[in-house]
Design an enzyme around this catalytic site. Structure first.
Site, PDB file in Angstrom:
ATOM      1  CB  THR A  33       5.448  30.116  20.299  1.00  0.00           C
ATOM      2  OG1 THR A  33       6.628  29.381  20.650  1.00  0.00           O
ATOM      3  CG2 THR A  33       6.000  31.434  19.758  1.00  0.00           C
ATOM      4  CG  ASN A  34       7.147  28.985  25.122  1.00  0.00           C
ATOM      5  OD1 ASN A  34       8.257  29.035  25.198  1.00  0.00           O
ATOM      6  ND2 ASN A  34       6.208  28.086  25.198  1.00  0.00           N
ATOM      7  CG  HIS A  35       9.574  35.308  25.102  1.00  0.00           C
ATOM      8  ND1 HIS A  35       9.832  35.877  23.804  1.00  0.00           N
ATOM      9  CD2 HIS A  35       8.495  35.982  25.745  1.00  0.00           C
ATOM     10  CE1 HIS A  35       9.075  36.980  23.911  1.00  0.00           C
ATOM     11  NE2 HIS A  35       8.157  37.250  24.743  1.00  0.00           N
ATOM     12  CB  ALA A 100       8.891  26.484  27.513  1.00  0.00           C
TER      13      ALA A 100
END
Ligand code: CTP
Ligand code: CA
Length: 227
Positions: A33-35, A100
């Site tokens: 995943t991402n932030h 995102a």
């Protein structure tokens, strides 16, 4: 939801948004995943609802409560996000892609938890590219007014403008994610907005105020481009 203070071009229009990260499974217990916090997308959904729009938010996993007055659909993966978006794109007047989206996902999801190998110190996960959701939206006949985001660490204006053209967007909001004080998990953001033949730099604003400013800019561009 507050009544709009003046008649808005968005009043009664259908606004579809994506927000947050996507989560791409590696095995039953792990993922990529991402932030992304989802804060910007949720603030935009709220601002669009305030302007009188009928808002649907397709959200990846976040810690945020569903925005008031907004239909929120929770998904995990980029493929699920794409399906939820494409199901609703025909009826939408505006699409805002603030998610995102993970650019790649594991080529296959292991059915069982992957075990550590005893005789090897490295391991490789093969990734495949996810579909470009916003480019798919902008490629539809009768496409909604399509707004993208560009998270960049360098050459922000050039990359944002090339994404605007390449994805056939009506507007793109460019974001310098190399700055630790703004963006991703912050409550503030400082962006430059590009559209074909124009741009506007906005000051550093709280995400709620920024969302309202962006919705006003979308309303302005919408009224200039429709008829
Ligand atoms: N986007 C999307 N689907 C993807 C990737 C991105 O809809 N699979 C959308 C994002 O929601 C955003 C815009 O495309 O509105 C730009 O995302 P960004 O990650 O900045 O661009 P990419 O095209 O993925 O290029 P790169 O990450 O290489 O800069
Ligand atoms: Ca990307």
């Amino acid at each position: 939801v507050d009544e709009p203070s003046q008649p808005s071009i968005l009043s009664g229009k259908k606004v579809l948004l994506t927000a947050g990260p996507t989560r791409e499974a590696i095995d039953p217990v792990r993922y990529i995943t991402n932030h992304s916090s989802g804060k910007m997308g949720y603030a935009l959904a709220t601002a669009a609802a305030k302007a009188g729009a009928e808002v649907t938010l397709i959200s990846g996993p976040t810690n945020l409560p569903d925005p008031k007055g907004v239909t929120t659909v929770r998904i995990n993966t980029a493929l699920e996000m794409q399906a939820a978006v494409m199901e609703r794109v025909d009826e939408s007047d505006v699409f805002i892609g603030s998610a995102a989206v993970a650019d790649y996902r594991p080529a296959s999801v292991a059915e069982q938890k992957i075990k550590k190998t005893q005789d090897k110190d490295d391991m490789t996960i093969e990734l495949v590219k996810n579909p470009d959701i916003i480019a798919g939206v902008a490629g539809c006949t009768n496409k909604p007014f399509t707004v993208g985001f560009a998270a960049e660490t360098n050459d922000v204006a050039q990359y944002a403008q090339s994404k605007l053209e390449r994805k056939n967007l009506d507007m793109i909001v460019a974001n310098d994610v190399s700055r630790k004080d703004i963006g991703f998990n912050s409550d503030q953001n400082e962006v430059t907005v590009f559209w074909p033949n124009g741009h506007q730099a906005l000051p550093n604003l709280a995400k709620g105020t920024l969302a309202e400013t962006l919705i006003s800019l979308i309303e302005k561009r919408l009224s200039e481009t429709t008829q």
